[in-house]
Design an enzyme around this catalytic site. Structure first.
Site, PDB file in Angstrom:
ATOM      1  N   ALA A  57       0.843  -1.196   0.000  1.00  0.00           N
ATOM      2  CA  ALA A  57       0.000   0.000   0.000  1.00  0.00           C
ATOM      3  C   ALA A  57       0.878   1.245   0.000  1.00  0.00           C
ATOM      4  O   ALA A  57       1.675   1.462   0.914  1.00  0.00           O
ATOM      5  CB  ALA A  57      -0.909  -0.008   1.227  1.00  0.00           C
ATOM      6  N   GLN A 100      -0.056  -1.116  -5.279  1.00  0.00           N
ATOM      7  CA  GLN A 100      -1.341  -0.782  -4.672  1.00  0.00           C
ATOM      8  C   GLN A 100      -1.328   0.682  -4.250  1.00  0.00           C
ATOM      9  O   GLN A 100      -0.489   1.099  -3.452  1.00  0.00           O
ATOM     10  CB  GLN A 100      -1.610  -1.666  -3.454  1.00  0.00           C
ATOM     11  CG  GLN A 100      -3.003  -1.492  -2.874  1.00  0.00           C
ATOM     12  CD  GLN A 100      -3.213  -2.280  -1.597  1.00  0.00           C
ATOM     13  OE1 GLN A 100      -2.588  -1.989  -0.580  1.00  0.00           O
ATOM     14  NE2 GLN A 100      -4.081  -3.284  -1.648  1.00  0.00           N
ATOM     15  N   TYR A 182      -9.330   1.529   5.542  1.00  0.00           N
ATOM     16  CA  TYR A 182      -8.682   2.760   5.093  1.00  0.00           C
ATOM     17  C   TYR A 182      -9.719   3.630   4.374  1.00  0.00           C
ATOM     18  O   TYR A 182     -10.903   3.295   4.353  1.00  0.00           O
ATOM     19  CB  TYR A 182      -7.446   2.431   4.258  1.00  0.00           C
ATOM     20  CG  TYR A 182      -6.421   1.661   5.076  1.00  0.00           C
ATOM     21  CD1 TYR A 182      -5.917   2.204   6.257  1.00  0.00           C
ATOM     22  CD2 TYR A 182      -6.003   0.390   4.713  1.00  0.00           C
ATOM     23  CE1 TYR A 182      -5.008   1.501   7.038  1.00  0.00           C
ATOM     24  CE2 TYR A 182      -5.095  -0.324   5.485  1.00  0.00           C
ATOM     25  CZ  TYR A 182      -4.608   0.238   6.655  1.00  0.00           C
ATOM     26  OH  TYR A 182      -3.725  -0.463   7.432  1.00  0.00           O
TER      27      TYR A 182
END
Length: 369
Positions: A57, A100, A182
């Site tokens: 991420a 990502q 998130y």
């Protein structure tokens, strides 16, 4: 013939097998820039035998990082570092590499897990966090600022800008992060989204902002490169996401032109009763998405570490790809070992052929074949 080791296309990208290395945060960047740790970590994964590797991420803006040690893709230095890393990997591996793109929302501004993982105090560089509603993830965490229209547009623009940087850096794929509590996940869930405007209330409204981000990213990312999305199948609490909510979001993304749907769970409720040690515990949610959108590529993930289980999931049509994470941290050659276990071609790099199953005496003792 092993179904796990059969090829399949994700949009314009054809993978040699159905094994995807899921994004795993390393909390080892400096100012968002990947470091030598990332080079060895991703380089090792690129020769693992997996069909696709997805970088952790990566924040699309500084405020969107989970921690100060997250990777980022909002400036030239970060873009150049990723570009150099990918160029190095391409000298020894043709494994597709994706990234990502993420925004941590109300779960931003925290310490790395090995430093406690709690909200940062002001004297350790805490920053203002944002979310759909001014509700902290935990009582003792930062209270986020509820995003207004200008804030939402800023986030959309940050995703689009990061996509441009990902393209120039040479990534083969982008995965949009809409899972694990998130920012986009926070909008989707009634647990964290208490808005009373057009972005809250009904599932149609709660999907509105995540789908705006998804549309902007779809428009910005070239059609000759693959685009996927990771989202939650459950909050693991009764008043959270319903499976109907999840299926509606999945359908919308597929119809928008997303090439795969990566179904995870959890992360939006601090103390949800998640059975995280059970093999394949998230599989039912991937199955539900596959049932609702049978023509879509669906990725199942979550404690899938036995080759036979992974093979059965693909062979029975429960999902189209298997996401692995902890299994490959434990065994960086998990795909090679799974291939031997399932009677497929081992696929070792030529430099490692001296340890091939057919000639290394210890293989049978260690792996049962």
């Amino acid at each position: 013939m092993s179904q796990l080791f059969s090829s399949r296309a994700i949009g314009p990208l054809t993978l040699r097998n159905r094994i995807i290395v899921a994004p795993m945060c390393q909390y080892s960047a400096i100012d968002g820039v990947p470091q030598p740790w990332h080079a060895q970590h991703l380089g090792r994964l690129a020769i693992s035998g997996a069909g696709l590797v997805i970088v952790e991420a990566t924040g699309v803006e500084a405020e969107g990082r989970i921690s100060p040690a997250d990777t980022g893709l909002w400036n030239d230095e970060q873009e150049a570092a990723f570009s150099a890393l990918l160029k190095d990997i391409r000298t020894y591996s043709d494994t597709p590499i994706g990234i990502q793109l993420a925004h941590a929302g109300r779960k931003a501004s925290t310490a790395a897990p090995w430093d406690g993982g709690q909200a940062l105090p002001a004297d350790q560089g805490a920053w203002t966090t944002s979310a759909p509603s001014a509700i902290p993830f935990r009582d003792e965490w930062h209270t986020p600022v509820a995003l207004d229209e200008a804030g939402m547009q800023r986030v959309i623009d940050a995703f689009v800008s990061a996509a441009g940087r990902a393209e120039r850096a040479g990534f083969d794929l982008i995965e949009l992060h809409a899972a694990h509590g998130y920012l986009l996940s926070e909008f989707l869930s009634p647990i964290s989204n208490h808005r009373t405007d057009e972005y809250g209330g009904s599932n149609e409204n709660r999907m509105r902002f995540p789908l705006r981000v998804a549309r902007a990213l779809r428009d910005a990312w070239p059609r000759d490169r693959a685009l996927g999305v990771r989202f939650n199948g459950s909050d693991w609490v009764d008043d959270g996401l319903t499976i109907e909510d999840v299926q509606a979001f999945a359908r919308a993304l597929h119809e928008m032109g997303y090439d795969y749907l990566h179904v995870s769970t959890g992360g939006n409720v601090a103390r949800a009763p998640i059975p995280g040690k059970e093999a394949g515990y998230q599989l039912p949610f991937a199955e539900a998405v596959k049932a609702a959108v049978p023509e879509a590529n669906v990725v199942a993930v979550g404690m899938i570490y036995e080759p036979a289980q992974a093979e059965a999931i693909i062979a029975e049509g429960k999902a189209d790809f298997i996401g692995i994470a902890r299994a490959i941290l434990d065994d960086p050659h998990w795909p090679h070992h799974a291939a031997v276990a399932l009677g497929a071609k081992e696929g070792l790099p030529k430099q490692y052929l001296g340890a091939a199953a057919k000639i290394w005496p210890a293989y049978e003792r260690l792996y049962g074949r």
